[in-house]
Design a protein around this motif. Structure first.
Motif, PDB file in Angstrom:
ATOM      1  N   VAL A   1      -8.512  -7.616  34.082  1.00  0.00           N
ATOM      2  CA  VAL A   1      -7.159  -7.110  34.833  1.00  0.00           C
ATOM      3  C   VAL A   1      -6.364  -6.027  35.045  1.00  0.00           C
ATOM      4  O   VAL A   1      -6.544  -4.836  33.830  1.00  0.00           O
ATOM      5  N   SER A   2      -6.616  -5.207  36.566  1.00  0.00           N
ATOM      6  CA  SER A   2      -5.686  -2.950  35.488  1.00  0.00           C
ATOM      7  C   SER A   2      -5.100  -3.485  35.878  1.00  0.00           C
ATOM      8  O   SER A   2      -5.569  -1.756  35.441  1.00  0.00           O
ATOM      9  N   GLU A   3      -4.650  -4.329  36.244  1.00  0.00           N
ATOM     10  CA  GLU A   3      -2.971  -3.631  36.177  1.00  0.00           C
ATOM     11  C   GLU A   3      -2.027  -5.266  35.888  1.00  0.00           C
ATOM     12  O   GLU A   3      -2.362  -6.023  36.450  1.00  0.00           O
ATOM     13  N   TYR A   4      -1.092  -4.620  35.238  1.00  0.00           N
ATOM     14  CA  TYR A   4      -0.083  -5.948  34.727  1.00  0.00           C
ATOM     15  C   TYR A   4       1.294  -5.210  35.616  1.00  0.00           C
ATOM     16  O   TYR A   4       1.511  -4.166  35.179  1.00  0.00           O
ATOM     17  N   ARG A   5       2.066  -5.753  36.430  1.00  0.00           N
ATOM     18  CA  ARG A   5       2.723  -5.713  37.297  1.00  0.00           C
ATOM     19  C   ARG A   5       3.706  -5.998  36.885  1.00  0.00           C
ATOM     20  O   ARG A   5       4.297  -6.883  37.377  1.00  0.00           O
ATOM     21  N   ILE A   6       4.724  -5.410  36.241  1.00  0.00           N
ATOM     22  CA  ILE A   6       5.787  -6.237  35.148  1.00  0.00           C
ATOM     23  C   ILE A   6       7.114  -6.170  36.743  1.00  0.00           C
ATOM     24  O   ILE A   6       7.363  -4.923  37.359  1.00  0.00           O
ATOM     25  N   GLU A   7       7.604  -6.856  36.855  1.00  0.00           N
ATOM     26  CA  GLU A   7       9.270  -7.213  37.768  1.00  0.00           C
ATOM     27  C   GLU A   7       9.426  -8.638  37.504  1.00  0.00           C
ATOM     28  O   GLU A   7       9.938  -8.881  37.249  1.00  0.00           O
ATOM     29  N   SER A   8      11.045  -7.419  37.687  1.00  0.00           N
ATOM     30  CA  SER A   8      12.637  -8.169  36.946  1.00  0.00           C
ATOM     31  C   SER A   8      12.479  -9.330  37.921  1.00  0.00           C
ATOM     32  O   SER A   8      12.449 -10.002  38.659  1.00  0.00           O
TER      33      SER A   8
END
Length: 595
Positions: free
Chosen positions: A242-249
């Motif tokens: 996983v190259s990026e963890y995209r945290i979303e509200s």
């Protein structure tokens, strides 16, 4: 390389379906939805003809048509962006309005923009020319990313027989991306799909190349650290990084709102900041072991890993807080870009309604999604108007023209049926008259049934209406609550300038901080859950309500400490609003639920 510190997330199926063709050449990354292969094929024809490229249709009845349509469109976008980028790099630095100057002018303050400024201030023609030639190859395009909602994975049927799993909607879409020429990222949203994640391991582009980097990268949209670790481990054990963890509200976002159990953005980001080293530390060994098992040379060190955040960001101050204090690598700005016609596809009528939106009376958390997940909806969108009109005429529900949300509901049929479909709603409303319910219960359930909307079709309506594909389209609009703070059409320069603090587009001087807005949304959400419970329409346990309340109060305590250190110019207002919300939480009628 990431020239900008923000990206443009996916918005619906149509709002950003061709956004890379509008912004990628300026170094801005954006995300397209590939769930709707009908729309994808329509857009391929439109942009092929606009660019003078040959177009051969891929008919729905053809073998593997869904995946092939997606591959063909993504390859087209890849070619066109490469062409745009080459033309931009070759444009004239001495022309103030040239594309290459626009590229560097949009950039945030930093080394690359400073080098451009240095070139412009250089008086020696030879030195100026040398600096220009150094800058040209640095004007790289932004990533052309795609999104798959992992739960939009309906099975496909042919001749009355269910096709093999790899022909399901999500797996077909993944295959379409995996076979494309794109060198970019796929964003998986809506949670873990084991079959889909395992299938991804079949595509060589997701494995490290000679330089240790995969041609195609995986981005996970996550709500908390635990989810990131679980999903990351599942993928690592299959040789996928996983190259990026995209945290979303959970709630302060657009489109579907995947509410947490009261976990708030600030504490979540703080945990990611403190525990960030655990991600590569926990994942690298199983990842290397999986690579070795597949005959791929193991790596000497973990690949790069980014953390980004999105959902409700509205000011340059919030942008800086996220980048500097929480040390995220980038942010996502979605809803404000709906007011930038250069970027997003919005029909004129809906654009006017978005500009006029001022409160939850205009943009609200609805029950429109057939997923059964809260969904942000523009109340006066053409789709909502058409839905209410059908109810008034005594024929509620949609004809279900595309069927992407025919997922798991088999309450009345052998094959899954969409809960927004007329066939389902007719049967469900009839059954309600026979069920043993109180009048109040029946009324609440009926409202929920009738609220379901054909979003898989109508979210494409803005673009199909705008370019004349479907003049009768009734667009749905899934703007998040942040839209009420913006009240005019903006240019790309203006919105990027707003993000970087060069100007302000805010129309609401009383706008609450993004963290407090999210907290207030969670308080409202919990109130609605309590109301459902009081009517006997909720499966929530007392433990759920108790922990939800405790999580909110933990968030209040965290924000109290944060305000002391970082919220300076608006500290008093921040603390006053926080105290008001704390009192509201403490006064919630939970006594009977938490015993």
């Amino acid at each position: 390389m990431f020239p900008h510190t923000f990206h443009i997330p996916v918005m619906g199926t149509g709002f950003t379906i061709d956004t890379p063709l509008k912004v990628a050449r300026y170094g801005i990354a954006s995300v397209m939805s590939i769930v709707d292969d009908v729309l994808v094929e329509q857009m391929r024809r439109f942009h092929s003809e606009s660019a003078g490229e040959p177009y051969e249709p891929i008919e729905a009845r053809e073998e593997d048509s869904r995946a092939r349509r997606i591959t063909a469109y993504l390859d087209l976008v890849d070619r066109l962006v490469a062409r745009q980028s080459a033309e931009l790099q070759a444009s004239d630095f001495d022309d103030e309005k040239s594309e290459i100057n626009r590229y560097f002018r949009l950039l945030p303050e930093g080394e690359l923009r400073a080098r451009w400024d240095q070139m412009r201030q250089t008086g020696d023609p030879a030195e100026r020319k040398r600096l220009q030639e150094e800058l040209r190859p640095l004007a790289v395009p932004g990533s052309i990313d795609v999104n798959i909602m992992t739960k939009v994975d309906a099975d496909r049927w042919k001749g009355g027989e269910k096709l093999p799993p790899e022909h399901s909607d999500a797996m077909s879409a993944l295959r379409g991306y995996g076979r494309s020429t794109l060198r970019s990222s796929i964003i998986f949203s809506a949670g873990l799909n084991q079959k889909l994640y395992t299938y991804a391991a079949q595509f060589e582009d997701f494995l490290p190349g000679a330089d240790g980097e995969p041609r195609k990268k995986i981005v996970l949209k996550v709500s908390d650290f635990r989810s990131a670790l679980i999903q990351g481990k599942f993928l690592a054990k299959r040789g996928l990084w996983v190259s990026e963890y995209r945290i979303e509200s959970g709630l302060n976002c657009g489109g579907h709102a995947f509410a947490t159990d009261g976990y708030l953005m600030g504490p979540i980001l703080d945990e990611f900041k403190k525990r960030r080293p655990e991600l590569p530390g926990s994942l690298f060994t199983p990842y290397n072991e999986a690579l070795a098992a597949r005959g791929v040379a193991p790596l000497d060190a973990p690949p790069r890993l980014r953390i980004t955040v999105q959902g409700g960001i509205g000011t340059a101050g919030e942008q800086e807080l996220l980048l500097r204090y929480y040390e995220v690598d980038g942010t996502g700005w979605a809803t404000p870009f709906l007011l930038v016609p250069e970027v997003a596809n919005v029909d004129d009528y809906s654009l006017t309604r978005l500009i006029e939106a001022r409160s939850e009376e205009d943009v609200y958390l609805s029950e429109a999604s057939p997923f059964g997940i809260p969904f942000w909806t523009l109340r006066h969108s053409p789709s909502e108007i058409a839905r209410r009109k059908r109810i008034e005429e005594g024929r509620p529900g949609s004809p279900c023209p595309k069927g992407f949300l025919k997922l798991h509901n088999t309450e009345f049929t052998e094959k899954p049926i969409c809960t927004a479909a007329r066939a389902y709603q007719t049967l469900k409303l009839k059954k309600l008259t026979e069920d043993d319910l109180t009048e109040e219960q029946r009324a609440v359930i009926q409202r929920g049934v009738l609220a379901k909307s054909c979003i898989c079709h109508d979210l494409a309506g803005a673009i199909t209406l705008n370019i004349g594909i479907d003049p009768e389209a009734t667009p749905a609009v899934c703007a998040g609550p942040n839209i009420v703070n913006f009240s005019r059409i903006a240019t790309l320069e203006e919105m990027v300038g707003h993000i970087y603090g060069r100007l302000s587009l805010l129309a609401n001087p009383d706008r609450p901080h993004m963290f407090l807005r999210e907290l207030s949304l969670y308080v409202d959400y919990l109130k609605k859950e309590i109301d459902k419970h009081s009517l006997g329409l909720s499966q929530r346990t007392p433990k759920y309500f108790r922990e939800f309340r405790e999580n909110l109060l933990h968030g209040v305590e965290y924000y109290s400490r944060l305000a002391e250190e970082f919220i300076e110019d608006q500290r008093a207002r921040f603390e006053d609003e926080l105290a008001r919300l704390q009192a509201e939480i403490e006064q919630l009628p939970l006594l009977d639920l938490v015993k």
